[in-house]
Design an enzyme around this catalytic site. Structure first.
Site, PDB file in Angstrom:
ATOM      1  N   SER A  90       0.835  -1.192   0.000  1.00  0.00           N
ATOM      2  CA  SER A  90       0.000   0.000   0.000  1.00  0.00           C
ATOM      3  C   SER A  90       0.877   1.253   0.000  1.00  0.00           C
ATOM      4  O   SER A  90       1.698   1.427  -0.896  1.00  0.00           O
ATOM      5  CB  SER A  90      -0.960  -0.045   1.192  1.00  0.00           C
ATOM      6  OG  SER A  90      -1.957   0.941   1.079  1.00  0.00           O
ATOM      7  N   ASP A 107      -5.742  -3.125  -2.859  1.00  0.00           N
ATOM      8  CA  ASP A 107      -4.682  -2.869  -1.876  1.00  0.00           C
ATOM      9  C   ASP A 107      -4.053  -4.153  -1.341  1.00  0.00           C
ATOM     10  O   ASP A 107      -4.740  -5.077  -0.926  1.00  0.00           O
ATOM     11  CB  ASP A 107      -5.287  -2.066  -0.715  1.00  0.00           C
ATOM     12  CG  ASP A 107      -4.242  -1.457   0.192  1.00  0.00           C
ATOM     13  OD1 ASP A 107      -3.404  -2.199   0.727  1.00  0.00           O
ATOM     14  OD2 ASP A 107      -4.276  -0.233   0.387  1.00  0.00           O
TER      15      ASP A 107
END
Length: 356
Positions: free
Chosen positions: A68, A212
């Site tokens: 991320s 993500d």
């Protein structure tokens, strides 16, 4: 062999003079990426002031992993972008990334934020290091990287890698900014990332519905350890691992309550408790497993651990309570200050272990 002794329980007490394999791992955490960015910026500044020719992060590690926001940092650092520029990018642009949140009604149907501002920032920053100003690809990364994402199209986890192994032929064609946007497409914050690109053979490829990497590995340290063993054939004892968190909020609730619905988990006090709990739980189990690998059951090998491991994180309590989409510059600067504080606490050990 010459050996040095270290006092910190998180690291080995004896290290041989054999060339170690050094891994940098950076957690996910949204705008809280300011914390590891500041630590790494301080490290680069220290190495540079000491006259080190190899002062950049990518020159001091053999593998960089990031999830991320940590994935954005990992890719950028591996392209040769100084950590100080990345830190400033976060501080100066939090408002443009997270400042236009959709109202509650629209959030029932859409992600909370559009990613246009984030995409423009990342793409511009990444291309700035290319002489021709073209978009760099993962192939252009100057150190091996591992970037976890979740492939929603195929319903399976995926780890994006550059071409550091003969069998890794799929991912290195991907434009670096697209990989960064994929690993940071946090559910409810951003929509899954979809795009297309032309690979290095001139073929059109789709890159659709990527989510993500925090879904599978918010703390990617274990991925890096396994990759070092399998792709680089490194013995566990030869590893030195620096793992950087983005701040953790100790989530617990012992109240006797009946209302455990969506309001509590997603909306109460404007906190996404469910997402924070998933991230916290993942990071904690990774730390527990690494402790088991390093020190054995009940830390029976604490004085003779299996490999070198240094974890740096900070607790986000009532005095510094920062959400992943925080835009308050004063709070963000305080988190940056905390990063500087933690670096100073561990500077000599970091340099000794990872930058010799």
């Amino acid at each position: 062999m010459d050996k040095i002794k270290l006092l910190d329980n998180n690291t080995m007490t004896e290290i041989s003079d054999q060339k170690p394999f050094k891994i940098l791992s950076i957690d996910g955490g949204g705008i809280r990426g300011i914390f590891p960015a500041k630590i790494l910026a301080e490290l680069e500044a220290k190495l540079r002031s000491d006259g080190k020719k190899k002062w950049q992060i990518y020159q001091n590690f053999d593998l960089i992993c990031g999830t991320s926001t940590g994935g954005i940092l990992a890719i950028a650092l591996s392209l040769g972008i100084p950590a100080s520029e990345l830190h400033d990018l976060y501080i100066q642009n939090a408002q443009s990334i997270f400042g236009q949140k959709k109202n509650l009604i629209r959030q029932f149907r859409y992600a909370a934020y559009e990613r246009d501002a984030l995409e423009n920032l990342i793409r511009t920053k990444f291309s700035s290091i290319m002489k021709n100003k073209n978009d760099p690809r993962l192939k252009d990364c100057m150190v091996p990287i591992c970037i976890p994402i979740y492939d929603l199209f195929n319903g399976q986890p995926s780890i994006l890698k550059n071409d550091y192994h003969p069998r890794f032929t799929r991912d290195f064609h991907i434009p670096a900014y697209k990989a960064a946007l994929a690993t940071s497409a946090a559910p409810t914050y951003f929509s899954p990332y979809s795009s297309e690109y032309t690979d290095l053979h001139g073929l059109q490829k789709t890159f659709s519905n990527k989510v993500d990497g925090g879904i599978i590995a918010n703390n990617p340290t274990l991925l890096g350890i396994i990759e070092a063993q399998e792709a680089f054939k490194q013995d566990l004892s030869n590893l030195r691992v620096l793992s950087l968190g983005t701040g953790h909020q100790k989530f617990s609730d012992g109240e006797s309550r009946k209302k455990w619905g969506i309001w509590y988990w997603i909306r109460k006090d404007k906190k996404k408790r469910l997402i924070e709990l998933f991230m916290q739980g993942q990071s904690q189990i990774v730390e527990n497993l690494i402790s088991l690998m390093q020190n054995g059951i009940d830390k029976e090998r604490v004085n003779n651990p299996s490999f070198t491991y240094k974890r740096i994180n900070t607790e986000l309590n009532d005095t510094l309570n920062i959400e992943m989409d925080e835009t308050n510059v004063i709070k963000l600067k305080k988190l940056s200050e905390r990063g500087s504080f933690e670096f100073n606490n561990h500077a000599s050990e970091i340099i000794e272990l990872f930058c010799k």
